[in-house]
Scaffold this motif. Structure first.
Motif, PDB file in Angstrom:
ATOM      1  N   LEU A 254      -6.126   9.587   6.220  1.00  0.00           N
ATOM      2  CA  LEU A 254      -5.622  10.246   5.016  1.00  0.00           C
ATOM      3  C   LEU A 254      -4.245   9.716   4.643  1.00  0.00           C
ATOM      4  N   CYS A 255      -3.398   9.480   5.628  1.00  0.00           N
ATOM      5  CA  CYS A 255      -2.076   8.915   5.346  1.00  0.00           C
ATOM      6  C   CYS A 255      -2.191   7.519   4.744  1.00  0.00           C
ATOM      7  N   ASP A 256      -3.108   6.715   5.289  1.00  0.00           N
ATOM      8  CA  ASP A 256      -3.305   5.368   4.749  1.00  0.00           C
ATOM      9  C   ASP A 256      -3.772   5.429   3.293  1.00  0.00           C
ATOM     10  N   ALA A 257      -4.680   6.354   3.018  1.00  0.00           N
ATOM     11  CA  ALA A 257      -5.177   6.507   1.642  1.00  0.00           C
ATOM     12  C   ALA A 257      -4.057   6.954   0.711  1.00  0.00           C
ATOM     13  N   MET A 258      -3.209   7.848   1.197  1.00  0.00           N
ATOM     14  CA  MET A 258      -2.097   8.339   0.379  1.00  0.00           C
ATOM     15  C   MET A 258      -1.189   7.195  -0.058  1.00  0.00           C
ATOM     16  N   GLY A 259      -1.056   6.192   0.783  1.00  0.00           N
ATOM     17  CA  GLY A 259      -0.193   5.058   0.464  1.00  0.00           C
ATOM     18  C   GLY A 259      -0.589   4.332  -0.803  1.00  0.00           C
ATOM     19  N   ALA A 260      -1.869   4.409  -1.179  1.00  0.00           N
ATOM     20  CA  ALA A 260      -2.320   3.733  -2.399  1.00  0.00           C
ATOM     21  C   ALA A 260      -1.669   4.315  -3.645  1.00  0.00           C
ATOM     22  N   LEU A 261      -1.183   5.549  -3.566  1.00  0.00           N
ATOM     23  CA  LEU A 261      -0.580   6.190  -4.735  1.00  0.00           C
ATOM     24  C   LEU A 261       0.846   5.729  -4.988  1.00  0.00           C
ATOM     25  N   ALA A 262       1.449   5.073  -4.001  1.00  0.00           N
ATOM     26  CA  ALA A 262       2.824   4.591  -4.192  1.00  0.00           C
ATOM     27  C   ALA A 262       2.886   3.487  -5.235  1.00  0.00           C
ATOM     28  N   ASP A 263       1.862   2.641  -5.275  1.00  0.00           N
ATOM     29  CA  ASP A 263       1.849   1.505  -6.197  1.00  0.00           C
ATOM     30  C   ASP A 263       1.664   2.015  -7.626  1.00  0.00           C
ATOM     31  N   GLY A 264       2.691   1.833  -8.447  1.00  0.00           N
ATOM     32  CA  GLY A 264       2.630   2.276  -9.828  1.00  0.00           C
ATOM     33  C   GLY A 264       3.184   3.662 -10.063  1.00  0.00           C
ATOM     34  N   ALA A 265       3.666   4.335  -8.998  1.00  0.00           N
ATOM     35  CA  ALA A 265       4.232   5.672  -9.177  1.00  0.00           C
ATOM     36  C   ALA A 265       5.496   5.590 -10.029  1.00  0.00           C
ATOM     37  N   ASP A 266       5.565   6.410 -11.055  1.00  0.00           N
ATOM     38  CA  ASP A 266       6.794   6.482 -11.847  1.00  0.00           C
ATOM     39  C   ASP A 266       7.911   7.126 -11.038  1.00  0.00           C
ATOM     40  N   ILE A 267       7.547   8.112 -10.219  1.00  0.00           N
ATOM     41  CA  ILE A 267       8.490   8.711  -9.279  1.00  0.00           C
ATOM     42  C   ILE A 267       7.753   8.928  -7.960  1.00  0.00           C
ATOM     43  N   LEU A 268       8.295   8.387  -6.892  1.00  0.00           N
ATOM     44  CA  LEU A 268       7.794   8.598  -5.534  1.00  0.00           C
ATOM     45  C   LEU A 268       8.858   9.398  -4.795  1.00  0.00           C
ATOM     46  N   MET A 269       8.476  10.544  -4.187  1.00  0.00           N
ATOM     47  CA  MET A 269       9.463  11.502  -3.663  1.00  0.00           C
ATOM     48  C   MET A 269       9.235  11.809  -2.188  1.00  0.00           C
ATOM     49  N   PRO A 270       9.360  10.871  -1.282  1.00  0.00           N
ATOM     50  CA  PRO A 270       9.093  11.154   0.125  1.00  0.00           C
ATOM     51  C   PRO A 270      10.304  11.728   0.855  1.00  0.00           C
ATOM     52  N   ASN A 271      10.034  12.527   1.890  1.00  0.00           N
ATOM     53  CA  ASN A 271      11.074  12.789   2.864  1.00  0.00           C
ATOM     54  C   ASN A 271      11.096  11.622   3.852  1.00  0.00           C
ATOM     55  N   LEU A 272      11.941  11.695   4.846  1.00  0.00           N
ATOM     56  CA  LEU A 272      12.120  10.545   5.738  1.00  0.00           C
ATOM     57  C   LEU A 272      10.887  10.285   6.601  1.00  0.00           C
ATOM     58  N   THR A 273      10.200  11.340   7.003  1.00  0.00           N
ATOM     59  CA  THR A 273       8.952  11.167   7.762  1.00  0.00           C
ATOM     60  C   THR A 273       7.912  10.455   6.915  1.00  0.00           C
TER      61      THR A 273
END
Length: 289
Positions: A133-152
């Motif tokens: 699931l984490c690997d799949a989530m990474g696909a959303l970073a490409d093209g994100a207008d705003i990416l809002m992660p914490n440090l983890t």
């Protein structure tokens, strides 16, 4: 850095699809996103990725995965001609739900892509998450207008070692650059803590580069509340949709969460129950008076 992502027409109410879980007890996810974004003058269209009896820090909770219903759910939206100004994604219940978000991107190409990659905290993945699931989530970073992660979440997305909260300026720059290299247009990196009683968030954009990053400093309160990340992301998006530039929206969100935490301390079982933001919603409503 002065990035305005949405020009607000004061007579128009923007529509935001909030792709997140719904939690019955313990305020977070959609129970934060709906009232916070509504206070900021947005029409919130929930897309529930899972139904929880309580959030996952409680020792007992039930979870219902909604993956099987979501295709038909969006088919109905398509038939009704639903239009969106933004797609805000958060907690996912299964890897297959990434395709649901990508479908919304395809059907609403002009909508802002607002990604809170909810995966974990304190160096640990959340209880219901898997590496798949984490690997799949990474696909959303490409093209994100705003990416809002914490440090983890930033360490998971970039495949780098989790170094804790006390990062040097050079480490912050490296992590911001790695996140931008994933294809995000703008990054808000949350939760740097040097142990000096303050919390720092950083905003960086691909166009300006890490060298033009903005540092936002807020008072750190001496206690924790569940759900602050969801409240922060929702308030930030509310600020963006009200026409604030990205640093201004991130600053607003940080102060909103701080003020809500002060209110929360007076509530019973506040550490587990979730951040009590209700008395602070006027801060967001003032954006669109």
């Amino acid at each position: 850095m002065s990035t305005v992502l949405y020009e607000r027409n004061r007579t128009y109410i923007p529509r935001i699809a909030a792709v997140h879980d719904m939690c019955g007890y313990g305020k977070c996810s959609l129970t934060a996103a709906i009232p916070i974004l509504s206070a900021a003058g947005c029409d919130v269209l929930p897309v529930p990725t899972a139904l929880f009896s309580a959030h996952t820090k409680f020792p007992v909770f039930t979870m219902t995965d909604t993956t099987d219903m979501l295709s038909g759910y969006l088919d109905a939206w398509q038939q009704e001609g639903v239009e969106l100004d933004g797609v805000y994604s958060g907690f996912l219940g299964a890897p297959e739900q990434v395709a649901i978000i990508q479908r919304l991107y395809e059907e609403h190409p002009g909508a802002l892509r607002l990604v809170d990659p909810v995966m974990g905290d304190g160096g640990q993945m959340y209880a219901t998450y898997t590496q798949e699931l984490c690997d799949a989530m990474g696909a959303l970073a490409d093209g994100a207008d705003i990416l809002m992660p914490n440090l983890t979440e930033a360490s998971i997305l970039t495949g780098t070692e989790y170094l804790g909260n006390d990062l040097s300026d050079a480490q912050v720059d490296a992590l911001l650059q790695a996140l931008l290299d994933l294809g995000a247009r703008n990054v808000v990196l949350k939760g740097i803590d040097h142990g000096d009683g303050r919390i720092r968030n950083f905003v960086a954009g691909a166009d300006e580069g890490v060298g033009a990053k903005v540092e936002l400093v807020h008072e750190k309160l001496p206690y924790m509340c569940h759900g602050t990340g969801d409240a922060f992301a929702s308030a930030l998006i509310g600020g963006v949709m009200a026409g604030l530039d990205l640093p201004g929206a991130a600053r607003l969100a940080g102060e909103f969460v701080r003020n809500a935490m002060i209110s929360t301390k007076h509530q019973p079982d506040y550490e587990m129950r979730g951040v009590s933001f209700e008395l602070c919603l006027g801060e967001l409503a003032d954006l669109v008076d």
